[in-house]
Design a protein around this motif. Structure first.
Motif, PDB file in Angstrom:
ATOM      1  N   CYS A  17       0.813  -1.223   0.000  1.00 22.52           N
ATOM      2  CA  CYS A  17       0.000   0.000   0.000  1.00 22.52           C
ATOM      3  C   CYS A  17       0.841   1.265   0.000  1.00 22.52           C
ATOM      4  O   CYS A  17       0.302   2.359  -0.141  1.00 22.52           O
ATOM      5  N   ASP A  18       2.127   1.139   0.201  1.00 25.54           N
ATOM      6  CA  ASP A  18       2.996   2.298   0.320  1.00 25.54           C
ATOM      7  C   ASP A  18       4.426   1.825   0.093  1.00 25.54           C
ATOM      8  O   ASP A  18       4.773   0.714   0.473  1.00 25.54           O
ATOM      9  N   ASP A  19       5.252   2.637  -0.521  1.00 24.71           N
ATOM     10  CA  ASP A  19       6.626   2.222  -0.772  1.00 24.71           C
ATOM     11  C   ASP A  19       7.647   2.987   0.059  1.00 24.71           C
ATOM     12  O   ASP A  19       8.848   2.864  -0.151  1.00 24.71           O
ATOM     13  N   SER A  20       7.194   3.747   1.042  1.00 25.61           N
ATOM     14  CA  SER A  20       8.117   4.581   1.809  1.00 25.61           C
ATOM     15  C   SER A  20       9.133   3.757   2.604  1.00 25.61           C
ATOM     16  O   SER A  20      10.285   4.167   2.734  1.00 25.61           O
ATOM     17  N   SER A  21       8.758   2.603   3.107  1.00 25.85           N
ATOM     18  CA  SER A  21       9.708   1.825   3.900  1.00 25.85           C
ATOM     19  C   SER A  21      10.797   1.199   3.041  1.00 25.85           C
ATOM     20  O   SER A  21      11.899   0.914   3.522  1.00 25.85           O
ATOM     21  N   LEU A  26      13.634   8.670   7.452  1.00 30.51           N
ATOM     22  CA  LEU A  26      13.278   8.875   8.852  1.00 30.51           C
ATOM     23  C   LEU A  26      12.045   8.071   9.227  1.00 30.51           C
ATOM     24  O   LEU A  26      11.005   8.182   8.595  1.00 30.51           O
ATOM     25  N   ASP A  27      12.169   7.249  10.241  1.00 28.30           N
ATOM     26  CA  ASP A  27      11.034   6.525  10.802  1.00 28.30           C
ATOM     27  C   ASP A  27      10.544   7.339  11.990  1.00 28.30           C
ATOM     28  O   ASP A  27      11.224   7.420  13.026  1.00 28.30           O
ATOM     29  N   GLY A  31      12.043   7.503  15.612  1.00 29.45           N
ATOM     30  CA  GLY A  31      12.837   8.717  15.713  1.00 29.45           C
ATOM     31  C   GLY A  31      14.249   8.584  15.176  1.00 29.45           C
ATOM     32  O   GLY A  31      15.167   9.244  15.658  1.00 29.45           O
ATOM     33  N   LYS A  32      14.444   7.725  14.179  1.00 33.30           N
ATOM     34  CA  LYS A  32      15.779   7.567  13.594  1.00 33.30           C
ATOM     35  C   LYS A  32      15.663   7.228  12.121  1.00 33.30           C
ATOM     36  O   LYS A  32      14.637   6.757  11.657  1.00 33.30           O
ATOM     37  N   ASN A  55      -2.305  13.471   1.910  1.00 32.69           N
ATOM     38  CA  ASN A  55      -0.990  13.651   2.511  1.00 32.69           C
ATOM     39  C   ASN A  55      -0.431  12.263   2.824  1.00 32.69           C
ATOM     40  O   ASN A  55      -0.469  11.813   3.959  1.00 32.69           O
ATOM     41  N   PRO A  56       0.042  11.534   1.784  1.00 34.50           N
ATOM     42  CA  PRO A  56       0.382  10.125   1.950  1.00 34.50           C
ATOM     43  C   PRO A  56       1.581   9.857   2.852  1.00 34.50           C
ATOM     44  O   PRO A  56       2.661  10.377   2.613  1.00 34.50           O
ATOM     45  N   SER A  57       1.344   9.088   3.892  1.00 32.73           N
ATOM     46  CA  SER A  57       2.404   8.643   4.785  1.00 32.73           C
ATOM     47  C   SER A  57       1.802   7.740   5.847  1.00 32.73           C
ATOM     48  O   SER A  57       0.772   8.085   6.434  1.00 32.73           O
ATOM     49  N   PRO A  58       2.428   6.598   6.113  1.00 36.41           N
ATOM     50  CA  PRO A  58       1.938   5.751   7.202  1.00 36.41           C
ATOM     51  C   PRO A  58       1.971   6.475   8.550  1.00 36.41           C
ATOM     52  O   PRO A  58       1.233   6.133   9.459  1.00 36.41           O
ATOM     53  N   GLY A  59       2.810   7.491   8.662  1.00 33.17           N
ATOM     54  CA  GLY A  59       2.894   8.251   9.910  1.00 33.17           C
ATOM     55  C   GLY A  59       1.742   9.215  10.125  1.00 33.17           C
ATOM     56  O   GLY A  59       1.671   9.877  11.159  1.00 33.17           O
ATOM     57  N   ASN A  60       0.809   9.298   9.177  1.00 37.71           N
ATOM     58  CA  ASN A  60      -0.303  10.244   9.289  1.00 37.71           C
ATOM     59  C   ASN A  60      -1.590   9.610   9.791  1.00 37.71           C
ATOM     60  O   ASN A  60      -2.667  10.106   9.522  1.00 37.71           O
TER      61      ASN A  60
END
Length: 126
Positions: A17-21, A26-27, A31-32, A55-60
């Motif tokens: 679902c996302d290719d950011s990883s 930055l995770d 926090g690194k 605003n695509p990001s698993p962190g959102n």
């Protein structure tokens, strides 16, 4: 896991679902910065679906991963087995519901069991 299953001659395709990883970076949760030193996509078939969130990001949070194309694929795909990695995003919850409606098998893979989620103030009524 997917490489192992493929080596066992199971016909699988991982849908992401996302290719950011994959790219690292930055995770926010740890926090690194993360940079992978192993090939994450070798040895199995996979497909990336574009994250259509504004605003695509698993962190959102819950709305950070929205993949209508993946949901269409589940709807069109024959009855199957789906492994879903949690319930924290819109796409994961929607994919679970669609798989259930179609009569497919649903395997949930989560790092946080429901009994621990209940300790979170937002889910105290679950």
């Amino acid at each position: 896991m997917y490489k192992y299953l493929t080596a066992q001659r199971l016909n699988i395709e991982a849908w992401y679902c996302d290719d950011s990883s994959i790219h690292g970076g930055l995770d926010k949760q740890f926090g690194k910065s993360i940079a992978w030193d192993v090939p994450l996509l070798e040895g199995y078939s996979y497909k990336f679906f574009p994250n259509q969130c504004l605003n695509p990001s698993p962190g959102n949070g819950f709305w950070g991963i929205v993949n209508f194309n993946l949901l269409r694929m589940i709807w069109k795909y024959p009855k199957s087995i789906y492994v879903i990695n949690g319930w924290q995003f819109f796409t994961y919850v929607s994919a679970s519901l669609l798989a259930f409606i179609k009569g497919s098998e649903l395997w949930m893979r989560c790092e946080m069991p429901l009994n621990q989620e209940r300790l979170n103030g937002n889910l105290s009524r679950v």
